[in-house]
Scaffold this active site. Structure first.
Site, PDB file in Angstrom:
ATOM      1  N   HIS A  48       0.830  -1.203   0.000  1.00 55.28           N
ATOM      2  CA  HIS A  48       0.000   0.000   0.000  1.00 55.28           C
ATOM      3  C   HIS A  48       0.867   1.257   0.000  1.00 55.28           C
ATOM      4  CE1 HIS A  48      -3.964  -1.762   0.253  1.00 55.28           C
ATOM      5  NE2 HIS A  48      -3.555  -2.573   1.215  1.00 55.28           N
ATOM      6  N   ARG A  73       7.168  -5.690   3.391  1.00 53.30           N
ATOM      7  CA  ARG A  73       5.910  -6.321   2.976  1.00 53.30           C
ATOM      8  C   ARG A  73       5.850  -6.293   1.464  1.00 53.30           C
ATOM      9  NH1 ARG A  73      -0.302  -5.150   4.784  1.00 53.30           N
ATOM     10  NH2 ARG A  73      -0.005  -3.142   3.747  1.00 53.30           N
ATOM     11  N   ASP A  87      17.008 -10.762  -2.798  1.00 56.50           N
ATOM     12  CA  ASP A  87      18.298 -10.535  -3.467  1.00 56.50           C
ATOM     13  C   ASP A  87      18.894  -9.165  -3.140  1.00 56.50           C
ATOM     14  OD1 ASP A  87      18.243 -13.049  -4.556  1.00 56.50           O
ATOM     15  OD2 ASP A  87      18.070 -12.412  -6.644  1.00 56.50           O
ATOM     16  N   GLN A 149       0.586 -13.035   6.516  1.00 55.01           N
ATOM     17  CA  GLN A 149      -0.468 -12.130   6.980  1.00 55.01           C
ATOM     18  C   GLN A 149      -1.841 -12.788   6.820  1.00 55.01           C
ATOM     19  OE1 GLN A 149       0.008  -8.143   5.697  1.00 55.01           O
ATOM     20  NE2 GLN A 149      -2.073  -7.531   6.249  1.00 55.01           N
ATOM     21  N   GLU A 151      -5.755 -12.047   6.977  1.00 56.46           N
ATOM     22  CA  GLU A 151      -6.575 -10.835   6.885  1.00 56.46           C
ATOM     23  C   GLU A 151      -7.939 -11.088   6.255  1.00 56.46           C
ATOM     24  OE1 GLU A 151      -4.492  -7.988   4.427  1.00 56.46           O
ATOM     25  OE2 GLU A 151      -3.489  -9.547   3.306  1.00 56.46           O
ATOM     26  N   SER A 176      -7.372  -4.213   9.486  1.00 53.83           N
ATOM     27  CA  SER A 176      -8.215  -3.434   8.568  1.00 53.83           C
ATOM     28  C   SER A 176      -8.878  -4.354   7.549  1.00 53.83           C
ATOM     29  CB  SER A 176      -7.384  -2.383   7.825  1.00 53.83           C
ATOM     30  OG  SER A 176      -6.774  -1.540   8.754  1.00 53.83           O
ATOM     31  N   ASP A 177      -8.078  -5.202   6.907  1.00 54.55           N
ATOM     32  CA  ASP A 177      -8.652  -6.103   5.905  1.00 54.55           C
ATOM     33  C   ASP A 177      -9.535  -7.162   6.556  1.00 54.55           C
ATOM     34  OD1 ASP A 177      -7.737  -5.294   3.237  1.00 54.55           O
ATOM     35  OD2 ASP A 177      -5.764  -5.515   4.117  1.00 54.55           O
TER      36      ASP A 177
END
Ligand SMILES: O=C(O)C(=O)C[C@H](O)[C@@H](O)CO
Length: 270
Positions: A48, A73, A87, A149, A151, A176-177
């Site tokens: 995000h 993330r 990498d 995660q 969600e 939130s999700d």
């Protein structure tokens, strides 16, 4: 040359509370500023934010001399995105939208070289200090930390199986999700969402893994810490900047408005 030690991974293993900050400001300069703030971990969020791989690199470089461990993330559970991030030297990845044990296995496989996984092999990159770290291919996984995660409702239902996947080092709850998925968009404190978070917490604890979350409201962050969450991001750079600049502008608005009113009065009188 030695493989860098992933302090965050080892802190999670020992269940030492890690206080974090979410970062979406995208630049090395912002990361350098945050690096001196004293957080244990800083999320470089590419899901995000406008942050692309070169900007992640600049942020990793800025955080390198600090005590704050970078957690990147990735935008999606995609082995190509994960490979590119590893990498350039990230050792902790947070993979969003994990709904099943198979999703979690896919995330872990993306971080492991064959035969354990499918990470593509390059001989010289920042992660192996451009070929200077002895035996990197065989030891890299030991310092890589995979956070998955949860969600969604489906993720909630499969929380125990997800957390039990070998190679998953911790589970991150996205409030939130999760609230959106449970039908309470914008209300992460709805009782059903709180119940879901408690259920995920129990499932992850049952699997013997640490749990974390993002809680930009202080009261929520303290509640999660009291519940036994091991890694809690207590705010975000964009949130802190927006709220503080709003307040600063507001605190001088009265002085400006009074002065403008005096000008208007003088204009009318002349
Ligand atoms: O579901 C959540 O909560 C998250 O995944 C965190 C969010 O993406 C967001 O708050 C970051 O700004």
């Amino acid at each position: 040359m030695q493989l860098p030690r992933n302090a965050f991974k080892h802190a999670l293993e020992e269940r030492r509370l890690q206080i974090g900050l979410w970062s979406q400001l995208t630049t090395g300069l912002a990361a350098e500023l945050l690096a001196r703030a004293g957080f244990d971990w800083i999320v470089i969020d590419t899901e995000h934010s406008p942050t692309e791989v070169p900007a992640v690199l600049h942020q990793l470089q800025a955080l390198a001399p600090s005590e704050s461990s970078p957690v990147v993330r990735v935008a999606w559970n995609d082995p190509v995105l994960i490979k590119r991030i590893l990498d350039i030297g990230a050792q902790t990845v947070l993979v969003p939208f994990i709904e099943t044990a198979e999703d979690a296995e896919k995330a872990v496989a993306a971080t492991r070289y064959p035969p354990l996984g499918i990470r593509g092999v390059a001989t010289s990159h920042r992660a192996n200090q451009f070929g200077r770290i002895d035996n990197y291919l065989h030891i890299a996984a030991g310092e890589i930390c995979v956070l998955v995660q949860i969600e969604t409702r489906r993720g909630l239902e499969n929380a125990a199986a997800i957390a039990s996947v070998a190679g998953v080092d911790g589970v991150f709850v996205g409030p939130s999700d999760l609230s959106g998925s449970l039908g309470h968009l914008g209300d992460p404190n709805h009782p059903e969402v709180r119940e879901a978070v408690a259920a995920i917490h129990a499932a992850v604890g049952g699997a013997g893994k640490p749990i974390g979350t993002l809680a930009p409201v202080e009261e929520d962050a303290r509640r999660y810490i009291d519940m036994g969450f091991t890694f809690v991001a207590v705010g975000s750079d964009v949130g802190v900047l927006a709220r503080h600049t709003d307040a600063l502008a507001r605190s001088f608005a009265g002085a400006r408005d009074r002065q403008h009113a005096r000008f208007a009065e003088t204009d009318r009188a002349s």
